[in-house]
Scaffold this active site. Sequence first.
Site, short mmCIF file in Angstrom:
data_model
loop_
_atom_site.label_atom_id
_atom_site.label_comp_id
_atom_site.label_asym_id
_atom_site.label_seq_id
_atom_site.Cartn_x
_atom_site.Cartn_y
_atom_site.Cartn_z
N HIS A 1 58.86 25.70 33.62
CA HIS A 1 58.58 25.07 34.92
C HIS A 1 59.82 24.32 35.42
CE1 HIS A 1 54.38 26.01 34.09
NE2 HIS A 1 54.10 25.68 35.34
N HIS B 1 55.75 19.17 27.07
CA HIS B 1 57.15 19.27 26.64
C HIS B 1 57.71 17.94 26.18
CE1 HIS B 1 57.98 23.34 28.07
NE2 HIS B 1 57.20 23.06 29.10
C1 LIG Z 1 56.23 39.79 35.64
C2 LIG Z 1 55.78 38.81 34.64
C3 LIG Z 1 56.15 39.05 33.24
C4 LIG Z 1 55.06 37.75 35.03
C5 LIG Z 1 54.58 36.70 34.11
C6 LIG Z 1 54.34 35.43 34.84
C7 LIG Z 1 53.93 34.37 33.87
C8 LIG Z 1 52.64 34.49 33.16
C9 LIG Z 1 54.75 33.36 33.66
C10 LIG Z 1 54.46 32.26 32.70
C11 LIG Z 1 54.77 30.94 33.33
C12 LIG Z 1 54.56 29.86 32.35
C13 LIG Z 1 53.22 29.51 31.91
C14 LIG Z 1 55.66 29.23 31.86
C15 LIG Z 1 55.60 28.14 30.86
O1 LIG Z 1 56.20 27.03 31.43
P1 LIG Z 1 56.55 25.79 30.51
O2 LIG Z 1 57.10 24.77 31.47
O3 LIG Z 1 55.32 25.31 29.87
O4 LIG Z 1 57.57 26.26 29.54
#
Ligand SMILES: CC(C)=CCC/C(C)=C/CC/C(C)=C/COP(=O)(O)O
Length: 296
Positions: free
Chosen positions: A215, A257
């Site tokens: 994020h 985090h």
């Molecule tokens: C095209 C594709 C692989 C889309 C996936 C989109 C997706 C599920 C992204 C994940 C985003 C997410 C939960 C990131 C984690 O963020 P942190 O800040 O917790 O590391």
Amino acid sequence: MPSPRRSVEGRPLGVSASSSSSSGSPGSPAHGGGGSSRFEFQSLLSSRATGVDPACARLRASESPVHRRSSFPLAAAGPSQAPPPPLPEEDRMDLNPSFLGIALRSLLAIDLWLSKKLGVCAGESSSWGSVRPLMKLLEISGHGIPWLVGTLYCLCRSDSWAGREVLMNLLFALLLDLLLVALIKGLVRRRRPAHNQMDMFVTLSVDKYSFPSGHATRAALMSRFILNHLVLAIPLRVLVVLWAFVLGLSRVMLGRHNVTDVAFGFFLGYMQYSIVDYCWLSPHNAPVLFLLWSQQ
Ligand SMILES: CC(C)=CCC/C(C)=C/CC/C(C)=C/COP(=O)(O)O
């Protein structure tokens, strides 16, 4: 206990001028030149056998008054006593990793302590538990899916080449970010804080790891992208920066985090924009991509 007069290899240390029964503690610098030097010399050699950090032993030796006088103390022991060979070069370099190690461990300890303190929305019963729904709304605003879906939608609706070019690069930026974050998370494999509840909206398998914050990278990347490619009034520009900052802070407050995950995430996102800018896709350098898209 090995004899204090012998080295690890069993060879005499060659420090026999003063007897170990002389007054005072043998390790004390106040003990006198011979006693002090014996202690230090032994600590250098026996550290290998006793498991004492050689860097610490060497540090003690270099701090001694004898060393400060820059005359080797064993010379006083007599002509038959050969001075020990100088320390190998690679051993002298050991001090740096040791200091670096201490600095990193301290930073990590501060990071964990601060992250726990700031994790005030980690659960409903936490001190700021009532703000948790708002933090989760912020979490969705920085999630990859809304950004990807929104960009693809705008790309389909765009009827100008200039608009398409910006959106194509925005899509490239989002995909690059997902790829790099997944790669680093998979390599570093740092666990999320213990107080985190894993109740996040759609995650990938690497999202069980916390370094870096996806994020935070997206927040920095998107805000830099928007500020550079959208003509916005000053209040809106301030709002974009604020959104990125609060989103990063909310990751720690939610307990998702540690502070360093977010700090590195901001740095990575900022750098990712530089990559996108450097590789900027246009009808000139990627004509196939634009032609393909226009035929959709
Ligand atoms: C095209 C594709 C692989 C889309 C996936 C989109 C997706 C599920 C992204 C994940 C985003 C997410 C939960 C990131 C984690 O963020 P942190 O800040 O917790 O590391």
